[in-house]
Design a protein around this motif. Sequence first.
Motif, mmCIF file in Angstrom:
data_model
loop_
_atom_site.group_PDB
_atom_site.id
_atom_site.type_symbol
_atom_site.label_atom_id
_atom_site.label_comp_id
_atom_site.label_asym_id
_atom_site.label_seq_id
_atom_site.Cartn_x
_atom_site.Cartn_y
_atom_site.Cartn_z
ATOM 1 N N ARG A 174 36.067 37.429 47.425
ATOM 2 C CA ARG A 174 34.836 38.155 47.741
ATOM 3 C C ARG A 174 34.932 40.058 48.599
ATOM 4 O O ARG A 174 34.035 40.237 47.693
ATOM 5 N N ALA A 175 36.265 39.658 48.802
ATOM 6 C CA ALA A 175 36.383 41.302 49.260
ATOM 7 C C ALA A 175 36.617 42.295 48.168
ATOM 8 O O ALA A 175 35.965 43.523 48.178
ATOM 9 N N ILE A 176 37.408 42.058 47.531
ATOM 10 C CA ILE A 176 37.367 42.220 45.977
ATOM 11 C C ILE A 176 36.523 42.170 45.148
ATOM 12 O O ILE A 176 36.125 43.972 45.431
ATOM 13 N N GLY A 177 35.567 41.552 45.343
ATOM 14 C CA GLY A 177 34.269 42.010 44.778
ATOM 15 C C GLY A 177 32.884 43.279 46.203
ATOM 16 O O GLY A 177 32.945 44.354 44.486
ATOM 17 N N GLU A 178 33.115 42.715 46.635
ATOM 18 C CA GLU A 178 32.481 43.882 47.730
ATOM 19 C C GLU A 178 33.032 45.383 47.112
ATOM 20 O O GLU A 178 32.102 46.025 47.483
ATOM 21 N N ILE A 179 34.079 45.260 47.116
ATOM 22 C CA ILE A 179 34.476 46.809 47.458
ATOM 23 C C ILE A 179 34.030 47.164 45.808
ATOM 24 O O ILE A 179 33.668 48.909 45.366
ATOM 25 N N VAL A 180 34.809 45.882 45.230
ATOM 26 C CA VAL A 180 33.837 47.359 43.510
ATOM 27 C C VAL A 180 33.256 47.700 42.997
ATOM 28 O O VAL A 180 31.801 48.821 42.919
ATOM 29 N N THR A 181 31.969 46.140 43.751
ATOM 30 C CA THR A 181 30.271 47.019 43.753
ATOM 31 C C THR A 181 29.214 47.652 44.993
ATOM 32 O O THR A 181 28.584 48.065 44.628
ATOM 33 N N THR A 182 30.606 47.769 45.677
ATOM 34 C CA THR A 182 30.051 48.632 47.088
ATOM 35 C C THR A 182 30.367 49.490 47.380
ATOM 36 O O THR A 182 29.829 50.846 48.331
ATOM 37 N N THR A 183 31.243 50.230 46.795
ATOM 38 C CA THR A 183 32.318 51.543 46.336
ATOM 39 C C THR A 183 32.540 51.674 45.555
ATOM 40 O O THR A 183 32.577 51.342 44.420
ATOM 41 N N GLY A 184 33.331 53.406 45.274
ATOM 42 C CA GLY A 184 33.297 53.949 44.055
ATOM 43 C C GLY A 184 35.234 53.241 43.524
ATOM 44 O O GLY A 184 35.179 53.972 43.239
ATOM 45 N N ILE A 185 35.288 52.537 44.259
ATOM 46 C CA ILE A 185 37.444 52.680 44.669
ATOM 47 C C ILE A 185 37.165 51.780 43.074
ATOM 48 O O ILE A 185 36.867 50.473 42.960
ATOM 49 N N ARG A 186 38.398 51.994 42.572
ATOM 50 C CA ARG A 186 38.781 51.131 41.355
ATOM 51 C C ARG A 186 40.160 50.831 40.796
ATOM 52 O O ARG A 186 40.771 51.100 40.051
ATOM 53 N N GLN A 187 40.844 51.403 41.972
ATOM 54 C CA GLN A 187 41.788 50.785 42.266
ATOM 55 C C GLN A 187 42.738 50.432 42.962
ATOM 56 O O GLN A 187 42.795 50.442 44.490
ATOM 57 N N PHE A 188 43.168 49.463 43.348
ATOM 58 C CA PHE A 188 43.983 48.468 44.008
ATOM 59 C C PHE A 188 45.699 48.741 44.282
ATOM 60 O O PHE A 188 45.581 48.250 43.072
ATOM 61 N N ILE A 189 46.260 48.004 45.646
ATOM 62 C CA ILE A 189 47.320 48.307 45.149
ATOM 63 C C ILE A 189 47.827 46.437 46.340
ATOM 64 O O ILE A 189 47.063 47.259 47.370
ATOM 65 N N ASP A 190 47.967 45.917 45.803
ATOM 66 C CA ASP A 190 48.043 44.635 46.091
ATOM 67 C C ASP A 190 49.348 43.815 46.518
ATOM 68 O O ASP A 190 50.860 44.240 45.572
ATOM 69 N N LEU A 191 49.909 44.135 47.962
ATOM 70 C CA LEU A 191 51.086 43.886 48.351
ATOM 71 C C LEU A 191 51.098 42.437 48.742
ATOM 72 O O LEU A 191 50.808 41.603 49.718
ATOM 73 N N GLY A 192 52.509 41.897 48.335
ATOM 74 C CA GLY A 192 52.515 40.477 48.628
ATOM 75 C C GLY A 192 51.752 40.088 47.830
ATOM 76 O O GLY A 192 50.884 38.924 48.431
ATOM 77 N N SER A 193 51.252 39.513 46.927
ATOM 78 C CA SER A 193 50.234 39.339 45.403
ATOM 79 C C SER A 193 50.095 38.118 44.921
ATOM 80 O O SER A 193 49.560 37.606 45.389
ATOM 81 N N GLY A 194 51.827 37.213 45.223
ATOM 82 C CA GLY A 194 52.021 36.444 44.817
ATOM 83 C C GLY A 194 50.976 36.143 43.470
ATOM 84 O O GLY A 194 50.151 37.327 43.087
ATOM 85 N N LEU A 195 50.717 35.585 42.263
ATOM 86 C CA LEU A 195 50.216 35.353 41.544
ATOM 87 C C LEU A 195 49.385 34.104 40.848
ATOM 88 O O LEU A 195 50.457 33.445 40.283
ATOM 89 N N PRO A 196 48.755 33.589 41.876
ATOM 90 C CA PRO A 196 48.493 32.570 41.514
ATOM 91 C C PRO A 196 47.605 32.606 40.175
ATOM 92 O O PRO A 196 47.760 33.117 39.629
ATOM 93 N N THR A 197 46.826 30.692 39.654
ATOM 94 C CA THR A 197 46.491 30.924 37.997
ATOM 95 C C THR A 197 45.098 31.514 37.662
ATOM 96 O O THR A 197 45.482 31.927 36.618
ATOM 97 N N ALA A 198 44.817 31.611 38.894
ATOM 98 C CA ALA A 198 43.163 32.062 38.202
ATOM 99 C C ALA A 198 42.679 33.310 39.722
ATOM 100 O O ALA A 198 43.130 33.174 40.668
ATOM 101 N N ASP A 199 41.935 33.862 39.256
ATOM 102 C CA ASP A 199 40.916 35.338 40.024
ATOM 103 C C ASP A 199 42.231 36.125 40.607
ATOM 104 O O ASP A 199 41.733 35.994 41.799
ATOM 105 N N ASN A 200 43.143 36.787 40.035
ATOM 106 C CA ASN A 200 43.961 37.374 40.505
ATOM 107 C C ASN A 200 43.255 38.640 40.899
ATOM 108 O O ASN A 200 42.209 39.084 40.673
ATOM 109 N N VAL A 201 43.437 39.342 41.691
ATOM 110 C CA VAL A 201 42.926 41.145 41.684
ATOM 111 C C VAL A 201 42.194 41.514 40.461
ATOM 112 O O VAL A 201 40.942 42.320 40.631
#
Length: 272
Positions: free
Chosen positions: A59-86
Motif C-alpha cells: 500500500r505504501a509503495i502504491g501511495e508513494i507512486v500515485t501521490t508523489t513524483g517519486i519514481r526511485q526506490f532503495i529497498d534495504l533488507g528487501s528479501g524477494l518473495p514470490t510476488a508483489d515486490n517493490v
Amino acid sequence: MTDHGSSINPNKPSIARVYDYLLGGKDNYAVDREIGDVFKRDLPGSVAIAFANRSALTRAIGEIVTTTGIRQFIDLGSGLPTADNVHQVAQRHDPESRVVYVDIDPQVLVHGRALLEENERTRVVPVDVRDPEGVFTHPDTLELIDFEQPVAVVFSAILHHVNDEEDPAAIVRYWRERVPSGSHFFVSHFRSGNNPETEEAERVLQQTFGRGRWRTDAEIEALLDGLEILEPGIVPASLWRPEVVDSPRIGDGERELTVWERLIAAGLARKP
Ligand code: SAM
C-alpha cells in the motif's frame, strides 16, 4: 558480524528463507521450515504478521507512486518473495520506476538476479545494510538512483534485525542526509508488547539468529528523527491506511486487533 554466509548454506537457517516459508514460498530448506514450524505450531497467528507487513508495504509503495513524483526506490533488507515486490508494485503504476534491492542473503541474491534479469530498471546490491556508505557508493546504486531527485527509502522489517549497539538510528540518518527534501521513508518494525506471545516470538528469533530487537512505538519514532511522520503515524501495520476492500473489519472500530496484528508496526515519513 553477520548471520549470513557468502554462499547458500542449506544446513543453517536464514531469516530470508524462514520468512519466505511463512509467506508460502518455495525458496527454503528443511532447517528453515523447522524454525517456521515453531512459529506456526507454538505461535499460531504469527504467520499473519508476514502478510500484514507485505500488505502495508504494498500500500505504501502504491501511495508513494500515485501521490508523489517519486519514481526511485532503495529497498534495504528487501528479501524477494514470490510476488508483489517493490518494483512490481511501483512499475504497475509507472513502468519507469527504478528500484535498488539490497540484501546479503545468498538465496535472495540468486533468486533476485533471476527475477530481475529482464528488468533494466532494477538492481540487486549485495551489501550489508549496516554499511550504508557501501550501499550508497555501489556502482549499481549510483547508476540507477539520481540523488538530486527525491527517493523512497524502504526499511521494511529490517531495523529490528539491527541491534542497538549497531546504531540503527545512524543508518536512517545516513540516508536522510543523502536524499533531497521530499524523499520518503517507509518503516515497518516489530513492536515490543507486554504479553507472552510477543516475548516468545522475540526469544525464538534471538535464539535462532542471535538478533532481533523489538522496539516500542516511541523507539521506532526515534529512529525517524528529523523526518516528518505522515498520517496515521506509527501504527499496527494492518491499520496503516487500510484498504476497506481488503480488511473491512479492521480500522472501522468493529473489532480489537489480535496480539499478532499489534506485533508489527508500520509508518511513512517524509524529509522536510
Ligand atoms: N523487506 C522484506 C519485507 O518486508 O517483506 C523482507 C524482510 S525479511 C524479515 C528481512 C530481510 O533482511 C531478509 O531478506 C534478510 O536476508 C535481510 N537482512 C537481514 N540483515 C541484513 C543486513 N544486515 N544487510 C542486508 N540484508 C539483511
